[in-house]
Design an enzyme around this catalytic site. Structure first.
Site, short mmCIF file in Angstrom:
data_model
loop_
_atom_site.label_atom_id
_atom_site.label_comp_id
_atom_site.label_asym_id
_atom_site.label_seq_id
_atom_site.Cartn_x
_atom_site.Cartn_y
_atom_site.Cartn_z
N CYS A 53 -9.92 -3.79 -10.08
CA CYS A 53 -9.39 -2.59 -9.40
C CYS A 53 -8.01 -2.81 -8.80
O CYS A 53 -7.46 -1.91 -8.17
CB CYS A 53 -10.36 -2.11 -8.33
SG CYS A 53 -10.58 -3.30 -7.00
N GLU A 111 -10.95 -11.38 -4.37
CA GLU A 111 -9.51 -11.27 -4.13
C GLU A 111 -8.97 -12.49 -3.37
O GLU A 111 -7.83 -12.51 -2.94
CB GLU A 111 -9.18 -9.98 -3.39
CG GLU A 111 -9.99 -9.71 -2.15
CD GLU A 111 -9.72 -8.32 -1.54
OE1 GLU A 111 -8.73 -7.67 -1.90
OE2 GLU A 111 -10.52 -7.91 -0.68
N HIS A 169 0.82 -1.22 0.00
CA HIS A 169 0.00 0.00 0.00
C HIS A 169 0.84 1.26 0.00
O HIS A 169 0.39 2.32 -0.44
CB HIS A 169 -1.02 -0.05 1.13
CG HIS A 169 -2.09 -1.04 0.83
ND1 HIS A 169 -2.06 -2.32 1.30
CD2 HIS A 169 -3.18 -0.95 0.04
CE1 HIS A 169 -3.09 -2.98 0.82
NE2 HIS A 169 -3.79 -2.18 0.05
N ASP A 219 -4.43 -8.68 -3.97
CA ASP A 219 -4.53 -9.78 -3.02
C ASP A 219 -4.71 -11.12 -3.74
O ASP A 219 -4.18 -12.13 -3.31
CB ASP A 219 -5.70 -9.55 -2.05
CG ASP A 219 -5.28 -8.64 -0.91
OD1 ASP A 219 -4.19 -8.87 -0.34
OD2 ASP A 219 -6.01 -7.69 -0.61
C1 PEP Z 1 -6.64 -5.62 -4.23
O1 PEP Z 1 -6.40 -6.44 -3.35
O2 PEP Z 1 -6.38 -5.80 -5.44
C2 PEP Z 1 -7.22 -4.31 -3.89
C3 PEP Z 1 -7.60 -3.47 -4.82
O3 PEP Z 1 -7.33 -4.00 -2.57
P1 PEP Z 1 -6.11 -3.53 -1.65
O4 PEP Z 1 -4.94 -3.24 -2.55
O5 PEP Z 1 -6.56 -2.32 -0.92
O6 PEP Z 1 -5.88 -4.70 -0.77
MG MG Z 2 -7.24 -6.27 -1.35
#
Ligand code: PEP
Ligand code: MG
Length: 590
Positions: free
Chosen positions: A505, A434, A192, A458
């Site tokens: 996403c 995910e 992140h 994920d």
């Molecule tokens: C993902 O896991 O692809 C996602 C968009 O969520 P995050 O990156 O916040 O875990």
């Molecule tokens: Mg995620």
């Protein structure tokens, strides 16, 4: 000059002076002292040495007084011995007098040499000495900097931040005019911290394994976030080359700006929806600047990233109201809190978990903390009366979990009914896909949802059993792995068969290398970092659906990720040389 290779985090080139953060975030305001101040600065260093010694002696006395084990006093003795080592005093004083370095920088140079020496040793005894040396170094900084210790949030001049690791919240609070780039030893391409850097447009290289001990604050550093390279103390020729590269990158960004007002359609007129991922409502300025179709993923946990406030209905609703106002009628997909794992922004009460990504995170935490979950659901529902809002549940692994989340949502709806508060009764409900189990049972989940959003960040880590933030296994984190591609295809197919919208996403949807492949698999909704919207649009506008299907068919036939990547690089280079050729700014595939 030293060249180091890491993981490409956030694209772009940053050039500037290093600000080295230890785990305690020391920042040294100046590198050189003013002429004639040598005696004063040597005096400051000697006073710091004396204070450290006094500190250690009082620790020793206190330990002896309470009858602490002998090991404690022995450690203190070792520290005192290191501190009294005449080479420390002589070399640092010489650097202050002869090189004009501030005591902080001289100390950093001195310890850098020893850190490097000890860190590489596997022997337990020497490993322990490394920890001791670091301890002494920090103790000296504390004394030297005193009140002058500063925060990364209040930088006074532009720097390249170099650190063992940065938390997502540290990155979130960076000022883009002050942080020209960053390099970390830990982290992977979808941590992140990196996602935040991309949102902010800050070039970043992560997963370098070692770098903090290889430079001192004030050294010139180049960050090439596109290639994943960091250059320490570059020579003149290299510096010029990268200054040109930085300008070329900015020029390409200007070129891409010409696409902002054009629609995201393929050459044969097939329309694609290009949404944006955000962490804060203020990023909607960027979504508007790049003309995104709306917000496809609002990571609401970041609203509480600084850890000063626990989520409340009021704080949620304020953020959603702002987002809706800024979006001017465009849709907003609000994901419920996804705390935990590398987003440890509140104390989940789980203590230190052995496997936090498999642990008490996300919807699991929310089910346990209805005092946090329900107020958020109330706020989302209330927001649904004000604009086009959709609700997205993260980390769903079973039908039971989905039904449980929906049951809680229904309870909240009833509460609002009782209070006469209006909301959209048909608020669309979606889930993040995910976790591999959700892929397998996508057909069973489909009747209970309005849409799916594939979270490849994920999904890749869980499908391949590769921690997304662990640089040691980063080479195994492969978006193009056939198992990942088949999972994506399956969800898209189920979506088509059951008439459910499917979005993607994860960061993969923002990497232009995969755009054509995803289009060919039938993806029609992309949600990406706002700053890459035009880059993805450019790929979409350069291909036909026919081309994309051919690319996808071929890519799905490979048995190994590296073959898929090689094929995509070659094919994309032929199809769209302006993006994937030598001057293109497409990020490297992993
Ligand atoms: C993902 O896991 O692809 C996602 C968009 O969520 P995050 O990156 O916040 O875990
Ligand atoms: Mg995620």
């Amino acid at each position: 000059m030293e060249i180091k290779r890491g993981i490409p985090g956030s694209p772009g080139v940053g050039i500037g002076e290093a600000l080295v953060l230890g785990s305690e975030e020391y920042r040294f305001p100046h590198k050189f002292i003013s002429l004639g101040k040598e005696d004063d600065e040597v005096g400051r260093f000697e006073r710091a040495l004396e204070s450290c010694e006094a500190e250690l002696r009082s620790i020793e006395e206190e330990a002896a007084g309470r009858g602490a084990p002998a090991t404690v006093t022995r450690i203190v003795e070792v520290h005192l011995m290191l501190l009294r080592d005449p080479t420390l005093r002589t070399e640092v004083c010489e650097m202050i007098r002869k090189k004009g370095l501030t005591p902080e920088h001289a100390v950093s140079r001195f310890f850098r040499r020893y850190n490097k020496l000890f860190k590489g040793m596997r022997d337990e005894y020497f490993a322990q000495r490394y920890a001791d040396i670091q301890d002494i170094e920090k103790r000296l900084y504390r004394q030297l900097l005193g009140e002058r210790r500063e925060d990364i949030r209040t930088l006074t001049k532009p720097v390249i931040v170099v650190a063992p690791d940065l938390t997502p919240s540290q990155t979130a609070t960076m000022h883009t005019d002050k942080v020209l780039g960053f390099a970390t030893e830990q982290g992977g391409e979808t941590s992140h911290t990196v996602i935040m850097a991309r949102s902010l447009g800050i070039p970043a290289v992560v997963g370098l394994r070692t770098i903090v001990d290889d430079l001192s604050g004030g050294d010139t550093v180049i960050i090439d976030g596109t290639e994943g390279i960091v250059i320490i103390s570059p020579d003149e020729v290299t510096l010029r080359r990268y200054q040109e590269k930085r300008e070329a990158f900015a020029e390409i960004a200007d070129d891409l700006d010409t696409l902002i007002r054009l629609p995201a359609v393929t050459r044969d007129g097939h329309e694609v929806q290009l949404f944006a991922n955000i962490e804060f409502p203020r990023e909607i300025e960027l979504v508007r600047r790049y003309n995104g179709a709306g917000v496809g993923l609002f990571r609401t946990e970041f609203l509480f990233a600084d850890g000063t406030e626990l989520p409340t209905e009021r704080s949620h609703i304020e953020a959603y109201k702002t987002a809706i106002r800024l979006l001017e009628g465009r849709p907003l997909v609000i994901r419920t809190l996804d705390f935990g794992a590398d987003k440890l922004m509140v104390d989940t009460g789980a203590g230190k978990e052995a496997n936090p990504f498999l642990g008490f995170r996300s919807i699991r935490f929310c089910f346990d903390r209805l005092d946090l979950f329900k107020p958020q659901l109330r706020a989302i529902l209330r927001a649904s009366a004000m604009g086009q809002v959709k609700i997205l549940f993260p980390m769903i692994s079973s039908l039971d979990e989905l039904l449980r989340a929906k049951a809680i949502l229904r309870e909240v709806m009833e509460e609002l009914d009782g209070e006469g508060i209006s909301y959209d009764e048909k608020v669309p409900i979606g889930i993040m896909v995910e976790i591999p189990s959700a892929v397998s049972i996508a057909d069973l989940l489909a009747p209970e949802v309005d849409f799916f959003s594939i979270g490849t960040n994920d999904l890749i880590q869980y499908t391949l059993a590769v921690d997304r933030v662990n640089e040691r296994v980063a080479q195994l984190y492969q978006p193009a792995h056939p198992a990942v591609l088949r999972s994506i295809k399956r969800v898209i197919d189920v979506g088509r068969e059951t008439d459910r919208e499917v979005a993607l996403c994860g960061e993969m949807s923002g990497n232009p290398l995969y755009t054509t492949l995803l289009l060919g698999l039938g993806l029609e909704v992309f949600s990406v970092t706002p700053t890459v919207i035009t880059e993805i649009k450019r790929v979409i506008r350069s291909v036909t659906i026919e081309d994309a299907k051919e690319v996808a068919d071929k890519a799905m036939g490979f048995a190994r990720a590296e073959d898929v990547v090689r094929f995509l690089q070659e094919r994309m280079g032929e199809m769209i040389p302006e993006i994937f050729g030598a001057r293109g700014r497409g990020r490297k595939a992993s």
